[in-house]
Design a protein around this motif. Structure first.
Motif, PDB file in Angstrom:
ATOM      1  N   LEU A  35      33.383  45.427  39.706  1.00  0.00           N
ATOM      2  CA  LEU A  35      34.053  45.512  40.995  1.00  0.00           C
ATOM      3  C   LEU A  35      34.947  46.751  41.092  1.00  0.00           C
ATOM      4  N   ASP A  36      34.909  47.591  40.048  1.00  0.00           N
ATOM      5  CA  ASP A  36      35.746  48.794  40.023  1.00  0.00           C
ATOM      6  C   ASP A  36      37.203  48.436  40.327  1.00  0.00           C
ATOM      7  N   SER A  37      37.660  47.352  39.661  1.00  0.00           N
ATOM      8  CA  SER A  37      38.993  46.824  39.909  1.00  0.00           C
ATOM      9  C   SER A  37      39.842  46.995  38.656  1.00  0.00           C
ATOM     10  N   GLU A  49      40.852  27.197  47.527  1.00  0.00           N
ATOM     11  CA  GLU A  49      40.361  28.135  48.527  1.00  0.00           C
ATOM     12  C   GLU A  49      40.485  29.558  48.004  1.00  0.00           C
ATOM     13  N   THR A  50      39.741  30.446  48.620  1.00  0.00           N
ATOM     14  CA  THR A  50      39.741  31.854  48.229  1.00  0.00           C
ATOM     15  C   THR A  50      40.814  32.621  48.998  1.00  0.00           C
ATOM     16  N   LEU A  51      41.464  33.554  48.321  1.00  0.00           N
ATOM     17  CA  LEU A  51      42.402  34.468  48.976  1.00  0.00           C
ATOM     18  C   LEU A  51      41.864  35.895  48.847  1.00  0.00           C
ATOM     19  N   ASN A  52      41.991  36.676  49.920  1.00  0.00           N
ATOM     20  CA  ASN A  52      41.548  38.071  49.924  1.00  0.00           C
ATOM     21  C   ASN A  52      42.592  38.862  50.705  1.00  0.00           C
ATOM     22  N   LEU A  53      43.470  39.566  49.977  1.00  0.00           N
ATOM     23  CA  LEU A  53      44.645  40.179  50.594  1.00  0.00           C
ATOM     24  C   LEU A  53      44.693  41.685  50.319  1.00  0.00           C
ATOM     25  N   ALA A  54      44.906  42.445  51.374  1.00  0.00           N
ATOM     26  CA  ALA A  54      45.082  43.892  51.208  1.00  0.00           C
ATOM     27  C   ALA A  54      46.456  44.198  50.615  1.00  0.00           C
ATOM     28  N   GLU A  55      47.437  43.361  50.933  1.00  0.00           N
ATOM     29  CA  GLU A  55      48.796  43.541  50.414  1.00  0.00           C
ATOM     30  C   GLU A  55      49.313  42.192  49.920  1.00  0.00           C
ATOM     31  N   LYS A 105      52.677  47.520  40.276  1.00  0.00           N
ATOM     32  CA  LYS A 105      52.036  48.683  40.913  1.00  0.00           C
ATOM     33  C   LYS A 105      50.772  48.326  41.693  1.00  0.00           C
ATOM     34  N   PHE A 106      50.332  47.053  41.592  1.00  0.00           N
ATOM     35  CA  PHE A 106      49.072  46.671  42.254  1.00  0.00           C
ATOM     36  C   PHE A 106      49.350  46.059  43.625  1.00  0.00           C
ATOM     37  N   HIS A 107      48.523  46.417  44.583  1.00  0.00           N
ATOM     38  CA  HIS A 107      48.717  45.965  45.959  1.00  0.00           C
ATOM     39  C   HIS A 107      47.669  44.923  46.388  1.00  0.00           C
ATOM     40  N   SER A 108      46.400  45.280  46.301  1.00  0.00           N
ATOM     41  CA  SER A 108      45.358  44.356  46.765  1.00  0.00           C
ATOM     42  C   SER A 108      45.167  43.212  45.769  1.00  0.00           C
ATOM     43  N   PHE A 109      44.741  42.083  46.289  1.00  0.00           N
ATOM     44  CA  PHE A 109      44.573  40.885  45.450  1.00  0.00           C
ATOM     45  C   PHE A 109      43.463  40.018  46.046  1.00  0.00           C
ATOM     46  N   ALA A 110      42.580  39.531  45.188  1.00  0.00           N
ATOM     47  CA  ALA A 110      41.577  38.547  45.606  1.00  0.00           C
ATOM     48  C   ALA A 110      41.426  37.536  44.474  1.00  0.00           C
ATOM     49  N   GLY A 111      41.319  36.289  44.833  1.00  0.00           N
ATOM     50  CA  GLY A 111      41.184  35.242  43.825  1.00  0.00           C
ATOM     51  C   GLY A 111      40.334  34.103  44.313  1.00  0.00           C
ATOM     52  N   VAL A 112      39.599  33.500  43.382  1.00  0.00           N
ATOM     53  CA  VAL A 112      38.764  32.342  43.720  1.00  0.00           C
ATOM     54  C   VAL A 112      39.059  31.223  42.725  1.00  0.00           C
ATOM     55  N   PRO A 113      38.966  29.973  43.156  1.00  0.00           N
ATOM     56  CA  PRO A 113      39.194  28.868  42.223  1.00  0.00           C
ATOM     57  C   PRO A 113      38.001  28.682  41.292  1.00  0.00           C
ATOM     58  N   ILE A 114      38.298  28.308  40.078  1.00  0.00           N
ATOM     59  CA  ILE A 114      37.241  27.894  39.142  1.00  0.00           C
ATOM     60  C   ILE A 114      37.172  26.377  39.253  1.00  0.00           C
ATOM     61  N   VAL A 115      36.084  25.873  39.799  1.00  0.00           N
ATOM     62  CA  VAL A 115      35.990  24.461  40.172  1.00  0.00           C
ATOM     63  C   VAL A 115      35.026  23.733  39.255  1.00  0.00           C
ATOM     64  N   TYR A 116      35.457  22.572  38.775  1.00  0.00           N
ATOM     65  CA  TYR A 116      34.575  21.707  37.993  1.00  0.00           C
ATOM     66  C   TYR A 116      34.723  20.291  38.527  1.00  0.00           C
ATOM     67  N   ARG A 117      33.599  19.705  38.948  1.00  0.00           N
ATOM     68  CA  ARG A 117      33.592  18.354  39.522  1.00  0.00           C
ATOM     69  C   ARG A 117      34.619  18.219  40.661  1.00  0.00           C
ATOM     70  N   GLU A 118      34.563  19.193  41.548  1.00  0.00           N
ATOM     71  CA  GLU A 118      35.372  19.210  42.763  1.00  0.00           C
ATOM     72  C   GLU A 118      36.864  19.387  42.511  1.00  0.00           C
ATOM     73  N   ARG A 119      37.241  19.796  41.297  1.00  0.00           N
ATOM     74  CA  ARG A 119      38.652  20.018  40.986  1.00  0.00           C
ATOM     75  C   ARG A 119      38.836  21.445  40.476  1.00  0.00           C
ATOM     76  N   VAL A 131      41.312  39.299  40.887  1.00  0.00           N
ATOM     77  CA  VAL A 131      41.250  40.740  40.660  1.00  0.00           C
ATOM     78  C   VAL A 131      42.355  41.405  41.470  1.00  0.00           C
ATOM     79  N   GLN A 132      42.804  42.569  41.002  1.00  0.00           N
ATOM     80  CA  GLN A 132      43.852  43.321  41.689  1.00  0.00           C
ATOM     81  C   GLN A 132      43.521  44.806  41.646  1.00  0.00           C
ATOM     82  N   HIS A 133      44.046  45.522  42.633  1.00  0.00           N
ATOM     83  CA  HIS A 133      43.745  46.950  42.733  1.00  0.00           C
ATOM     84  C   HIS A 133      44.998  47.686  43.205  1.00  0.00           C
ATOM     85  N   VAL A 134      45.146  48.915  42.762  1.00  0.00           N
ATOM     86  CA  VAL A 134      46.317  49.705  43.134  1.00  0.00           C
ATOM     87  C   VAL A 134      46.348  49.976  44.626  1.00  0.00           C
ATOM     88  N   ASP A 135      45.215  50.373  45.179  1.00  0.00           N
ATOM     89  CA  ASP A 135      45.162  50.718  46.604  1.00  0.00           C
ATOM     90  C   ASP A 135      45.103  49.458  47.466  1.00  0.00           C
TER      91      ASP A 135
END
Length: 756
Positions: A39-41, A87-93, A110-124, A131-135
């Protein structure tokens, strides 16, 4: 994202890592490198659930010293929010998000962008991949999908390597391992205990990475064909071909089922190396993300349709079809569901099903009406129950108090069993009264009848010693049927009920459907837009407009009652002409059957339900035409107070022992005094001992109540002196105290009358 790093390539590398002999920590360290590079992150991190906290387990880009040191609670910070909401988060800042929390030991300032997803097992959620990125930038859809795919693979790795708490692997949170009290709305009263069984068994995806992509594609194709075939069959049924909004909804549903974009996205997920189940789940995750972003309620509903279709497709492809009723209940059971239909409830073994807990549900929902008739305790509005309860958990329901205890401690279980035993002792005492006629102390015979709606209910007549069926709800047969019940089917039910009742009277209420008891085959365009369905196109209003429906029911009832007395009651009569019109339908059918030389009833006694307050203004005109009058207290109360009983904020707000209700009931009783008409009450009010005491004091002499209430009310009647009680009630009504309920309870206690 680097153009060369496709989801397929990521999955191939992850597969190699999974298959290696590297230890679990080493595999996680390698995963964050693969994802970060792809992801070049600058940052990729994995947090796993340990001891109820999210612990940083592996990272590329953050300070290595923070691994196994940085921890946060569920709901804390962005990572905790992802785990809590699944739930998934996808944030520029990232810092602009209200849940952002800075952890200095990680070196993430120093990192600004952020995206995260849950690791789910049996609906939990058992962890978070982020991941995070400077820009400052939002991650692209293809990058988010790559993260979701990685999270699926990680869930398999985590489960097989015991990287998180055993409770988390089994799909549990800290709140799911000890006793929990759930509060809800009491929909059908009673005590019940049993093990939790989910109405819709959870689907577990055991394999994420495909061994044979083409084989997975063919599995999906077959599942699509089977799903579409089922929907085509449903939409081609006669009742859905007459037009109307329900037909449009089904056509939209069908359109989604044939949507090429949806099937293409699933195919693309399979191309990336996922199994059929994992591919459907990944596309479904994307759908859920879009649903959260949609403000338009109409579009959101359509996305819910797609969610429902995804679940249907997932069940077909996994072979996990059917409900818990299909597999049968092996022990005393408490059923857990988001919601239920009446037909679904009737599929369960009544000997094993002891109670129901619903995430949704309302006092007037169809399933609750059926549950009360079956004597099953129901707790509704139990929010989040499916996230708290595990399959097989012990559950104690106290629907009287509106609570349920999950995984009770021994002292809780002992206390409940003691209370349950006392309840059974009381029921045994009531059972001894089944052959005893309910006379008051002053010698007045009170009729105590029971409500019913199912053929099987009639067996309760002799068990509880009721004087007859004061209300047989004929609509149950309509509610559990996908098509309009034919005359022959109705005839058989009514005949069987009369045969089973023997010499005891049965009062058949003509069909009360429409409004909040909608059935798809009798909807109209106007009814679809009822803003208050309880006061809309329903009951007698519907029957008089759809005269063919009432004609068929009239003929079936008349033929079933051949050689006997037929009691017919019309619901929701507002004005005398409505009663006259309904009676005319029966008289016309009677005349027709007489011409056909059919055996007729010895007599037909006609009655009306007083639920609409307007009818009280014209009782002097209507009473001469009636054999009996029954007050329907459930609907009457909400109409008098303009308070929807299905609204939880109002459900308990208006007291049946308020001066407004009691004065209205007394007014009805006075209107029938000295007239040749039997006055009764049907509804929950008559089945409560204190309320029944008040009604006796107001002049009511016939009650039609749930079977379980018959014994308690018969026992109550035998302790009452009507003359004394009437004086008390008249005094309370003429000068109402702050609480009539409190004053009446005090009087009952002083006179050795138990009203609990």
């Amino acid at each position: 994202m680097k153009a060369a790093a496709s989801a397929r390539q990521i999955l191939t590398q992850l597969h190699e890592v999974m298959a290696s002999r590297m230890h679990a920590q080493g595999k996680l360290d390698r995963v964050v490198e693969i994802v970060g590079e792809s992801l070049d992150s600058e940052v990729c991190s994995i947090y796993l659930l340990r001891d109820g906290m999210l612990e940083l387990y592996a990272t590329r880009g953050l300070n290595a010293s923070a691994v196994h040191v940085t921890r946060m609670a569920i709901g804390e910070g962005l990572t905790g929010t992802i785990a809590e909401q699944i739930e998934t988060l996808n944030l520029a800042e990232a810092k602009a998000h209200p849940d952002f929390q800075y952890r200095p030991e990680t070196g993430e300032e120093k990192f600004h962008s952020f995206a995260g997803v849950p690791i789910v097992y049996r609906e939990r959620a058992v962890g978070v991949l982020c991941v995070q990125h400077v820009d400052p930038r939002r991650y692209e859809d293809v990058e988010i999908e790559a993260l979701q795919t990685t999270a699926m693979v990680l869930s398999e790795l985590i489960a097989h390597n015991e990287l998180v708490d055993e409770e988390a692997v089994r799909g549990l949170t800290a709140a799911q391992t000890g006793p929990v009290t759930i509060e809800g709305l009491s929909l059908a009263k009673g005590l019940a205990s049993g093990v939790a069984v989910f109405h819709q068994p959870r689907i577990t995806i055991d394999q994420v990475v495909a061994d044979d992509t083409e084989a997975e594609r063919q599995r999906v194709y077959r599942a699509f064909d089977k799903m579409r075939e089922g929907i085509d069959t449903m939409t081609s049924q006669a009742e859905f071909r007459v037009g109307g909004e329900h037909a449009e909804v089904l056509q939209t549903y069908k359109m989604f089922a044939y949507d090429e974009g949806w099937s293409r996205r699933i195919n693309e997920a399979i191309d990336s190396g996922l199994t059929a189940e994992a591919a459907i789940e990944r596309v479904q995750q994307r759908t859920r993300m879009r649903m959260r972003e949609i403000d338009d309620p109409l579009l959101a509903d359509r996305m819910h349709d797609l969610e429902d279709l995804s679940n249907r497709l997932l069940r077909i492809v996994s072979g996990q079809l059917g409900t818990a009723a299909t597999h049968g209940l092996r022990r005393d059971t408490i059923l857990i569901a988001k919601n239920l239909g009446p037909a679904e409830l009737l599929e369960y073994d009544r000997r094993r099903l002891k109670g129901v807990v619903l995430e949704e549900g309302s006092l007037t929902s169809h399933v609750v009406i059926v549950a009360r008739a079956m004597g099953i305790a129901v707790l509704g509005r139990a929010r989040g129950v499916r996230g708290i309860v595990r399959e097989g958990d012990e559950i104690l329901i106290d629907a009287d108090a509106g609570t349920a205890i999950v995984r009770p401690a021994q002292q809780m279980l002992t206390a409940f069993e003691t209370r349950f035993a006392k309840s059974r002792e009381r029921q045994a005492l009531y059972a001894e009264l089944r052959h005893v006629e309910p006379f008051t102390r002053c010698g007045t015979r009170i009729q105590v009848m029971m409500n019913a709606g199912l053929r099987e209910d009639i067996s309760s007549l002799s068990l509880v010693g009721a004087d007859g069926i004061g209300l047989f709800r004929t609509e149950f047969q309509f509610l559990v049927s996908s098509t309009l019940p034919q005359r022959e089917k109705q005839f058989r039910l009514y005949r069987d009920v009369l045969d089973a009742a023997g010499d005891k009277p049965v009062i058949f209420r003509t069909v009360d459907i429409g409004g909040d008891k909608a059935v798809p085959y009798l909807r109209s365009g106007e009814a679809e837009h009822d803003e208050n369905p309880a006061m809309g196109w329903r009951a007698l209003r519907l029957a008089l407009e759809r005269e063919g429906l009432l004609k068929v029911q009239a003929r079936a009832l008349i033929e079933a009652a051949a050689g006997r007395t037929l009691h017919v009651m019309f619901p929701m009569v507002s004005e005398p002409w409505e009663f006259d019109a309904a009676k005319a339908v029966f008289e016309t059918q009677l005349k027709y059957l007489k011409a056909q030389k059919k055996t007729l009833p010895e007599a037909i006694k006609y009655g009306a339900m007083l639920e609409v307050p307007a009818l009280a203004e014209v009782l002097d005109l209507l009473i001469p035409r009636l054999s009996f009058l029954s007050v329907g207290t459930n609907d009457l109360t909400q109409f008098l107070f303009a308070a929807d009983r299905a609204n939880p904020k109002l459900a308990e707000r208006y007291d049946w022992l308020s001066p407004a209700i009691l004065r209205f009931m007394r007014r009805i009783a006075l209107a029938t005094e000295g007239r040749e008409v039997e006055l009764g009450v049907c509804g929950e009010m008559g089945g409560r001992r204190l309320e029944a005491l008040a009604l006796l004091g107001l002049g009511f002499r016939r009650f039609s109540i749930t079977p379980v209430s018959v014994g308690p009310i018969k026992e109550l009647v035998r302790k009452v002196d009507l003359q004394q009680l009437s004086k008390v009630m008249m005094g309370l009504l003429s000068q109402p105290p702050e609480s009539i309920r409190y004053e009446l309870q005090e009087w009952a206690t002083a006179n050795d009358i138990d009203v609990d």
